[in-house]
Design a protein around this motif. Structure first.
Motif, PDB file in Angstrom:
ATOM      1  N   ALA A 130      -6.832  43.277  52.625  1.00  0.00           N
ATOM      2  CA  ALA A 130      -5.853  44.120  51.943  1.00  0.00           C
ATOM      3  C   ALA A 130      -6.357  44.501  50.557  1.00  0.00           C
ATOM      4  N   GLU A 131      -6.301  45.794  50.260  1.00  0.00           N
ATOM      5  CA  GLU A 131      -6.719  46.330  48.970  1.00  0.00           C
ATOM      6  C   GLU A 131      -5.601  47.188  48.391  1.00  0.00           C
ATOM      7  N   GLU A 132      -5.530  47.251  47.045  1.00  0.00           N
ATOM      8  CA  GLU A 132      -4.521  48.063  46.373  1.00  0.00           C
ATOM      9  C   GLU A 132      -4.985  49.513  46.258  1.00  0.00           C
ATOM     10  N   PHE A 133      -4.028  50.418  46.332  1.00  0.00           N
ATOM     11  CA  PHE A 133      -4.320  51.821  46.100  1.00  0.00           C
ATOM     12  C   PHE A 133      -4.515  52.056  44.599  1.00  0.00           C
ATOM     13  N   ILE A 134      -5.422  52.925  44.259  1.00  0.00           N
ATOM     14  CA  ILE A 134      -5.657  53.239  42.849  1.00  0.00           C
ATOM     15  C   ILE A 134      -4.495  54.074  42.323  1.00  0.00           C
ATOM     16  N   GLY A 135      -3.777  53.539  41.348  1.00  0.00           N
ATOM     17  CA  GLY A 135      -2.650  54.247  40.764  1.00  0.00           C
ATOM     18  C   GLY A 135      -1.459  54.372  41.681  1.00  0.00           C
ATOM     19  N   GLY A 136      -1.375  53.538  42.723  1.00  0.00           N
ATOM     20  CA  GLY A 136      -0.274  53.630  43.666  1.00  0.00           C
ATOM     21  C   GLY A 136       0.689  52.467  43.519  1.00  0.00           C
ATOM     22  N   ASP A 137       1.531  52.290  44.534  1.00  0.00           N
ATOM     23  CA  ASP A 137       2.514  51.218  44.549  1.00  0.00           C
ATOM     24  C   ASP A 137       1.808  49.878  44.629  1.00  0.00           C
ATOM     25  N   GLU A 138       2.260  48.926  43.826  1.00  0.00           N
ATOM     26  CA  GLU A 138       1.632  47.609  43.817  1.00  0.00           C
ATOM     27  C   GLU A 138       1.895  46.844  45.100  1.00  0.00           C
ATOM     28  N   GLN A 139       2.990  47.157  45.793  1.00  0.00           N
ATOM     29  CA  GLN A 139       3.313  46.454  47.024  1.00  0.00           C
ATOM     30  C   GLN A 139       2.556  47.007  48.231  1.00  0.00           C
ATOM     31  N   ALA A 140       2.114  48.238  48.150  1.00  0.00           N
ATOM     32  CA  ALA A 140       1.429  48.876  49.278  1.00  0.00           C
ATOM     33  C   ALA A 140      -0.041  48.458  49.303  1.00  0.00           C
ATOM     34  N   ARG A 141      -0.550  48.213  50.490  1.00  0.00           N
ATOM     35  CA  ARG A 141      -1.940  47.809  50.671  1.00  0.00           C
ATOM     36  C   ARG A 141      -2.538  48.574  51.843  1.00  0.00           C
ATOM     37  N   TYR A 142      -3.829  48.864  51.743  1.00  0.00           N
ATOM     38  CA  TYR A 142      -4.564  49.420  52.866  1.00  0.00           C
ATOM     39  C   TYR A 142      -5.691  48.461  53.231  1.00  0.00           C
ATOM     40  N   CYS A 143      -6.158  48.524  54.456  1.00  0.00           N
ATOM     41  CA  CYS A 143      -7.232  47.649  54.913  1.00  0.00           C
ATOM     42  C   CYS A 143      -8.585  48.282  54.600  1.00  0.00           C
ATOM     43  N   HIS A 144      -9.413  47.555  53.885  1.00  0.00           N
ATOM     44  CA  HIS A 144     -10.731  48.042  53.496  1.00  0.00           C
ATOM     45  C   HIS A 144     -11.587  48.251  54.747  1.00  0.00           C
ATOM     46  N   GLY A 145     -12.116  49.469  54.894  1.00  0.00           N
ATOM     47  CA  GLY A 145     -12.889  49.789  56.086  1.00  0.00           C
ATOM     48  C   GLY A 145     -14.205  49.060  56.184  1.00  0.00           C
ATOM     49  N   GLY A 146     -14.780  48.669  55.049  1.00  0.00           N
ATOM     50  CA  GLY A 146     -16.064  47.985  55.088  1.00  0.00           C
ATOM     51  C   GLY A 146     -16.002  46.612  55.723  1.00  0.00           C
ATOM     52  N   PHE A 147     -14.845  45.979  55.738  1.00  0.00           N
ATOM     53  CA  PHE A 147     -14.700  44.644  56.316  1.00  0.00           C
ATOM     54  C   PHE A 147     -14.015  44.682  57.681  1.00  0.00           C
ATOM     55  N   GLY A 148     -13.782  45.877  58.193  1.00  0.00           N
ATOM     56  CA  GLY A 148     -13.149  46.001  59.492  1.00  0.00           C
ATOM     57  C   GLY A 148     -11.663  45.696  59.428  1.00  0.00           C
ATOM     58  N   TYR A 149     -10.920  46.189  60.396  1.00  0.00           N
ATOM     59  CA  TYR A 149      -9.491  45.908  60.459  1.00  0.00           C
ATOM     60  C   TYR A 149      -9.031  46.000  61.906  1.00  0.00           C
ATOM     61  N   LEU A 150      -7.926  45.336  62.160  1.00  0.00           N
ATOM     62  CA  LEU A 150      -7.391  45.192  63.503  1.00  0.00           C
ATOM     63  C   LEU A 150      -6.061  45.928  63.595  1.00  0.00           C
TER      64      LEU A 150
END
Length: 359
Positions: free
Chosen positions: A214-234
């Motif tokens: 889980a990574e934070e969006f730049i300048g976005g909501d602190e609660q929202a997270r996206y999965c970093h593509g470099g480490f894969g996601y399910l």
């Protein structure tokens, strides 16, 4: 003398002859008893034939069916097809598991590019690809030469966002109804295949899962997270089915440079699901490699337990990582064997001794 010799010759088969004779006699007696008893049961009051077992009615004396016998006749319905309606051929699935609704466990998609198709993608194919049940490579090249032993899907557009959009659309269209889990990774990622397969066996397929680093969006909501593509996601099948109708809207409305951020924003905006690093008691461990890292000298526990390692700069580093983690798995297997042997030795003292065979 002759009689004694004959009796001596027949003595071994005498028990068999007696047994057969006794068995045939008892069978004949039982048959005669059952016939006499059946005749008595068929007679009702005043000596008239009564109903049989199960409510059936016997036939009359003239051979015609008795009263109520018509209820037991089979009703034959002739086949009739309306000539005004077009004929529809019944289509059966190719595999019985598809007809019964069974799904395969895991599908893996590897995102590659023109610069890394013949290097890092080939390294992934030689190290971990054969450990996954199904693995495909996706690229934006229009007419790419496919390396030996690889299944490549070319979308014809090298824009990162477009590649992600087409990949998700392709996965839903061709594999959305066949697999329960979808693992998306890049070709500069080393993933421990056995650990990823073990992870999905401990997760419930009835939940919408978006699992990764889980990574934070730049300048976005602190609660929202996206999965970093470099480490894969399910991604779970249920999430993919819910996401597919919104892919076109995400492509037109969401602006982003990174494809993993674009996908994460699409999932959050339309489904309200954020990326998580642990779920249902399972942790998605990752490790970020520093420059000039030597895998053989890495002793950190975080590195030893990592499911995915990123970034992998070249093919040689990919092979070294695979060798290192294969050695770790081999050491674990040897340790488990030793533990089992120790348990067997401890239980041996509690078991009764084997009896001695007398000669």
């Amino acid at each position: 003398m002759r009689l004694a010799a004959l009796l001596a010759a027949l003595r071994p088969v005498l028990p068999l002859v007696l047994g057969l004779s006794l068995g045939c006699s008892l069978s004949l007696l039982r048959a005669s008893w059952s016939q006499s008893g059946g005749e008595d049961r068929c007679l009702g009051a005043a000596g008239r034939p009564g109903p049989l077992a199960g409510g059936a009615h016997p036939e009359a004396a003239d051979g015609r069916p008795g009263p109520g016998h018509e209820d037991f006749r089979p009703r034959i319905v002739p086949y009739y097809r309306d000539p005004n309606k077009p004929y529809k051929k019944v289509l059966r699935t190719r595999y019985i598991q598809t007809e019964l609704g069974f799904h395969e466990r895991l599908f893996v998609a590897v995102l590659t590019s023109k610069a890394t198709l013949n290097t890092l993608a080939v390294a992934v194919n030689k190290t971990v690809a054969h450990h996954f049940p199904r693995l495909l490579y996706f690229t934006g090249l229009r007419s790419a030469k496919v390396p030996h032993g690889m299944v490549l899907v070319a979308h014809g557009d090298e824009r990162p966002i477009w590649l992600m959009y087409e990949t998700m659309h392709y996965i839903h269209q061709h594999f959305g109804s066949d697999y329960d889990w979808f693992y998306i990774m890049q070709d500069d990622t080393y993933a421990q295949a056995e650990q990823v397969k073990a992870l999905v066996t401990h997760l419930s397929i009835n939940q919408d899962v978006y699992l990764g680093r889980a990574e934070e969006f730049i300048g976005g909501d602190e609660q929202a997270r996206y999965c970093h593509g470099g480490f894969g996601y399910l991604i779970s099948r249920s999430l993919l089915l819910k996401l597919h109708p919104h892919l076109d809207s995400c492509r037109n409305e969401i602006l982003s440079v990174r494809p993993d951020e674009w996908l994460g924003r699409c999932i959050i905006d339309f489904l309200g699901i954020t990326c998580v690093s642990q779920l249902q008691g399972q942790h998605y461990h990752t490790y970020e490699l520093a420059k000039n890292t030597e895998p053989e000298k890495e002793e950190e526990e975080e590195f030893q337990a990592a499911l995915a390692v990123h970034p992998v700069s070249d093919m040689t580093l990919m092979y070294r990582l695979h060798k290192h983690f294969s050695r770790i798995q081999l050491d674990r297997a040897y340790q488990e064997i030793q533990d089992l042997q120790m348990q067997i030795r401890n239980l041996t003292s509690l078991t009764p001794a084997a009896p001695l065979l007398l000669s």
